[in-house]
Write a protein that holds these residues in place. Sequence first.
Motif, PDB file in Angstrom:
ATOM      1  N   TYR A   1     -10.364  59.623  -6.057  1.00 16.06           N
ATOM      2  CA  TYR A   1     -10.316  58.872  -4.792  1.00 16.06           C
ATOM      3  C   TYR A   1      -9.058  59.165  -3.976  1.00 16.06           C
ATOM      4  CZ  TYR A   1     -13.985  56.143  -7.060  1.00 16.06           C
ATOM      5  OH  TYR A   1     -15.141  55.749  -7.678  1.00 16.06           O
ATOM      6  N   GLY A   2      -8.325  60.233  -4.321  1.00 20.13           N
ATOM      7  CA  GLY A   2      -7.037  60.491  -3.668  1.00 20.13           C
ATOM      8  C   GLY A   2      -7.138  60.904  -2.227  1.00 20.13           C
ATOM      9  N   PHE A   3      -8.256  61.545  -1.815  1.00 19.62           N
ATOM     10  CA  PHE A   3      -8.367  62.089  -0.459  1.00 19.62           C
ATOM     11  C   PHE A   3      -9.349  61.312   0.412  1.00 19.62           C
ATOM     12  CE2 PHE A   3      -6.613  65.589  -2.828  1.00 19.62           C
ATOM     13  CZ  PHE A   3      -5.672  66.098  -1.957  1.00 19.62           C
ATOM     14  N   MET A   4      -9.584  60.074   0.066  1.00 21.90           N
ATOM     15  CA  MET A   4     -10.448  59.242   0.903  1.00 21.90           C
ATOM     16  C   MET A   4      -9.689  58.817   2.161  1.00 21.90           C
ATOM     17  SD  MET A   4     -12.569  56.911  -1.785  1.00 21.90           S
ATOM     18  CE  MET A   4     -13.720  56.330  -0.547  1.00 21.90           C
ATOM     19  N   LYS A   5     -10.456  58.644   3.251  1.00 24.77           N
ATOM     20  CA  LYS A   5      -9.824  58.288   4.526  1.00 24.77           C
ATOM     21  C   LYS A   5      -9.126  56.925   4.430  1.00 24.77           C
ATOM     22  CE  LYS A   5     -12.992  61.009   7.292  1.00 24.77           C
ATOM     23  NZ  LYS A   5     -14.093  60.976   8.289  1.00 24.77           N
ATOM     24  N   ASN A   6      -9.809  55.964   3.837  1.00 30.46           N
ATOM     25  CA  ASN A   6      -9.207  54.639   3.612  1.00 30.46           C
ATOM     26  C   ASN A   6      -8.839  54.529   2.133  1.00 30.46           C
ATOM     27  OD1 ASN A   6      -9.709  53.830   6.302  1.00 30.46           O
ATOM     28  ND2 ASN A   6     -11.829  53.377   5.765  1.00 30.46           N
ATOM     29  N   ASN A   7      -7.559  54.595   1.880  1.00 28.82           N
ATOM     30  CA  ASN A   7      -7.098  54.543   0.487  1.00 28.82           C
ATOM     31  C   ASN A   7      -7.438  53.183  -0.133  1.00 28.82           C
ATOM     32  OD1 ASN A   7      -5.925  57.114   0.379  1.00 28.82           O
ATOM     33  ND2 ASN A   7      -4.116  56.373   1.468  1.00 28.82           N
ATOM     34  N   ILE A   8      -7.863  53.246  -1.403  1.00 27.00           N
ATOM     35  CA  ILE A   8      -8.229  52.023  -2.122  1.00 27.00           C
ATOM     36  C   ILE A   8      -7.002  51.520  -2.882  1.00 27.00           C
ATOM     37  CG2 ILE A   8      -9.794  51.018  -3.826  1.00 27.00           C
ATOM     38  CD1 ILE A   8     -11.655  53.470  -3.208  1.00 27.00           C
ATOM     39  N   VAL A   9      -6.698  50.283  -2.656  1.00 28.21           N
ATOM     40  CA  VAL A   9      -5.522  49.668  -3.293  1.00 28.21           C
ATOM     41  C   VAL A   9      -5.958  49.063  -4.627  1.00 28.21           C
ATOM     42  CG1 VAL A   9      -3.650  47.984  -3.018  1.00 28.21           C
ATOM     43  CG2 VAL A   9      -4.576  49.168  -1.007  1.00 28.21           C
ATOM     44  N   GLY A  10      -5.072  49.142  -5.630  1.00 30.69           N
ATOM     45  CA  GLY A  10      -5.359  48.569  -6.938  1.00 30.69           C
ATOM     46  C   GLY A  10      -5.398  47.053  -6.904  1.00 30.69           C
ATOM     47  N   GLN A  11      -6.305  46.467  -7.727  1.00 31.02           N
ATOM     48  CA  GLN A  11      -6.484  45.010  -7.767  1.00 31.02           C
ATOM     49  C   GLN A  11      -6.425  44.513  -9.205  1.00 31.02           C
ATOM     50  OE1 GLN A  11      -6.673  43.143  -5.032  1.00 31.02           O
ATOM     51  NE2 GLN A  11      -6.656  44.958  -3.697  1.00 31.02           N
ATOM     52  N   ILE A  12      -5.989  43.210  -9.343  1.00 30.00           N
ATOM     53  CA  ILE A  12      -5.872  42.580 -10.660  1.00 30.00           C
ATOM     54  C   ILE A  12      -7.120  41.738 -10.921  1.00 30.00           C
ATOM     55  CG2 ILE A  12      -4.528  40.957 -12.057  1.00 30.00           C
ATOM     56  CD1 ILE A  12      -2.084  41.850 -10.321  1.00 30.00           C
ATOM     57  N   TYR A  13      -7.658  41.898 -12.155  1.00 30.59           N
ATOM     58  CA  TYR A  13      -8.868  41.176 -12.546  1.00 30.59           C
ATOM     59  C   TYR A  13      -8.572  40.302 -13.774  1.00 30.59           C
ATOM     60  CZ  TYR A  13     -11.849  43.828  -9.404  1.00 30.59           C
ATOM     61  OH  TYR A  13     -12.435  44.355  -8.279  1.00 30.59           O
ATOM     62  N   SER A  14      -9.195  39.123 -13.752  1.00 28.55           N
ATOM     63  CA  SER A  14      -9.093  38.227 -14.911  1.00 28.55           C
ATOM     64  C   SER A  14     -10.163  38.584 -15.939  1.00 28.55           C
ATOM     65  CB  SER A  14      -9.254  36.770 -14.469  1.00 28.55           C
ATOM     66  OG  SER A  14     -10.576  36.567 -13.980  1.00 28.55           O
ATOM     67  N   ALA A  15     -10.063  37.967 -17.104  1.00 31.85           N
ATOM     68  CA  ALA A  15     -11.025  38.216 -18.185  1.00 31.85           C
ATOM     69  C   ALA A  15     -12.427  37.773 -17.769  1.00 31.85           C
ATOM     70  CB  ALA A  15     -10.575  37.479 -19.446  1.00 31.85           C
ATOM     71  N   TYR A  16     -12.509  36.636 -17.100  1.00 30.11           N
ATOM     72  CA  TYR A  16     -13.830  36.118 -16.697  1.00 30.11           C
ATOM     73  C   TYR A  16     -14.488  37.039 -15.667  1.00 30.11           C
ATOM     74  CZ  TYR A  16     -17.450  32.795 -15.375  1.00 30.11           C
ATOM     75  OH  TYR A  16     -18.675  32.193 -15.142  1.00 30.11           O
ATOM     76  N   GLU A  17     -13.721  37.572 -14.725  1.00 27.43           N
ATOM     77  CA  GLU A  17     -14.251  38.491 -13.716  1.00 27.43           C
ATOM     78  C   GLU A  17     -14.774  39.775 -14.375  1.00 27.43           C
ATOM     79  OE1 GLU A  17     -11.730  37.558  -9.636  1.00 27.43           O
ATOM     80  OE2 GLU A  17     -10.848  38.845 -11.164  1.00 27.43           O
ATOM     81  N   LEU A  18     -14.022  40.274 -15.330  1.00 25.46           N
ATOM     82  CA  LEU A  18     -14.456  41.495 -16.029  1.00 25.46           C
ATOM     83  C   LEU A  18     -15.747  41.259 -16.811  1.00 25.46           C
ATOM     84  CD1 LEU A  18     -11.009  42.734 -17.336  1.00 25.46           C
ATOM     85  CD2 LEU A  18     -12.390  43.867 -15.607  1.00 25.46           C
ATOM     86  N   MET A  19     -15.859  40.085 -17.437  1.00 27.80           N
ATOM     87  CA  MET A  19     -17.077  39.741 -18.169  1.00 27.80           C
ATOM     88  C   MET A  19     -18.266  39.614 -17.223  1.00 27.80           C
ATOM     89  SD  MET A  19     -15.557  37.020 -20.894  1.00 27.80           S
ATOM     90  CE  MET A  19     -17.136  36.526 -21.549  1.00 27.80           C
ATOM     91  N   GLU A  20     -18.055  39.020 -16.073  1.00 29.84           N
ATOM     92  CA  GLU A  20     -19.126  38.885 -15.072  1.00 29.84           C
ATOM     93  C   GLU A  20     -19.577  40.255 -14.566  1.00 29.84           C
ATOM     94  OE1 GLU A  20     -18.611  34.537 -12.942  1.00 29.84           O
ATOM     95  OE2 GLU A  20     -17.588  36.271 -12.089  1.00 29.84           O
ATOM     96  N   LEU A  21     -18.633  41.126 -14.294  1.00 32.59           N
ATOM     97  CA  LEU A  21     -18.973  42.489 -13.833  1.00 32.59           C
ATOM     98  C   LEU A  21     -19.734  43.262 -14.907  1.00 32.59           C
ATOM     99  CD1 LEU A  21     -15.646  43.346 -12.024  1.00 32.59           C
ATOM    100  CD2 LEU A  21     -17.881  43.314 -10.935  1.00 32.59           C
TER     101      LEU A  21
END
Length: 352
Positions: free
Chosen positions: A154-174
Motif C-alpha cells: 500500500y506504499g504508493f496509494m494516492k491516499n496513504n492509509i494510516v495505522g489504527q489500534i484495535y481492541s480484542a473485541y473488535e478483532l473477534m468481531e472482524l
Amino acid sequence: MNQNIIVYGDFTLDLKKYPRKGTIKEKTDIIIITFLMHEEYLTKCAKSLDDAIKYFNGCKEYFYTYHTPDNVIKRYSAKEIIQLHTMITNHPLRNTNDYYHFMKNFQYADQCYISYLKCRNFYMDLFKSIKNAKDAHFERRDYFYKVVPPMEIYGFMKNNIVGQIYSAYELMELFTFTHYLKNHKIIKELPIPSFVEKINEEENNKYMKRLYEIPKKNIYKAEENIEKEFVNKKEFLNKKEFLNKKEFVNKNEFLNKNEFINKNIFRKMLKNKNIKKNEEEDLEEDLEEEEKEEEEEEEDCEACNIQNNLEELTFENFHKKNYNNLNNNNYESKNRITNTSLWDSNQSSIFN
C-alpha cells in the motif's frame, strides 16, 4: 429478518456494522477482512521461504507454485526463492522510492511474490493477534493491536492509509464477520502491490508519449513527407489509370483480332465441310453408277450364257437327230436285207 451474527454466547454482531463507512477505521477494516479471508494461502506463501531453506540445506528438491492475485502462475525452486530473498535483504531500501526503483528490474510474478514475502511479518502477526485477542478476552485482560498497512503493498496509494489500534473485541468481531462471508462464498481478492500498478501506468504513459508527442522540429518534416507521399500516390494512381486504359485498349484489339481470326477459321471450316459434302455426294453417285454398270454387265453375261447354252443344246440335238435318223435308216436297210435273205432262203427251199 434477523441480520445479526453470533460472536459467542449472547454477544451478537450486526451485518451492516463492518466495514465502518465514513470512519477512520474504514480502510483498515477492509485490509483486515481481506487478509483474514486468505489466511491459508498467505501462511503457505510465508512458509515457502522457511521450507526452501530447510530443503536446500538438506540437499532435497523443493518447488513452490505461486499464484498472483490476478491468477498469474509461476513455479519457484528452493534455490530461486533463496536468491530472491538474499537480493532483497542485501539491497538497502530506505524508502518507497528505493523500493520502487529496485523492483522495476523484476518480472510481474516476481514483484508480487517478493512483496508478499517481504510483508509476511504483517499478516502472520495479524493472524496471531486474533488468537491473542480471544485468549485475552476470555481471561478478562485488555488487549490492543495496532494495524499498520505494509509499505510493500500500500506504499504508493494516492491516499496513504494510516495505522489504527484495535481492541480484542473488535478483532473477534472482524474474524466472525470474515468467517460468515467465506461460508457464503463472498471473497474479496488480495490487492496487487501499488508500485506494480504505478510501473504499468508509467509504461503506458511512455508508450502514449511515443505515439502522440512529436517534437516541433519534426512536425514540418512530417508534413513535407505527408505531402510527398500524397503527390507520389497521385502520380502512382495516374500511372495506374493510364496503364489500365492501355491494357483495356490492347485487350479490345486482341479480342477483335481473335474474333476476326475465329470468323475466318469458321468460314474455312464451312467451306471444307461443303467440299467434303460435295465429294461424298460425288463418290456416292459414282458408286451407284458403277453398281448399275456391274448389274447391267452381269445381266448381259447371263443373257449370253443362256444363248450359248441354247445354241449348244440345239447343236447337240441336231447331231442326235441326225444320228438317230442314220441309225433308223441302217436298221431299215438291215431289216430289208434280212427280209430279202429270208425270202431268198424260203424260195430256195421251196424250189428245192
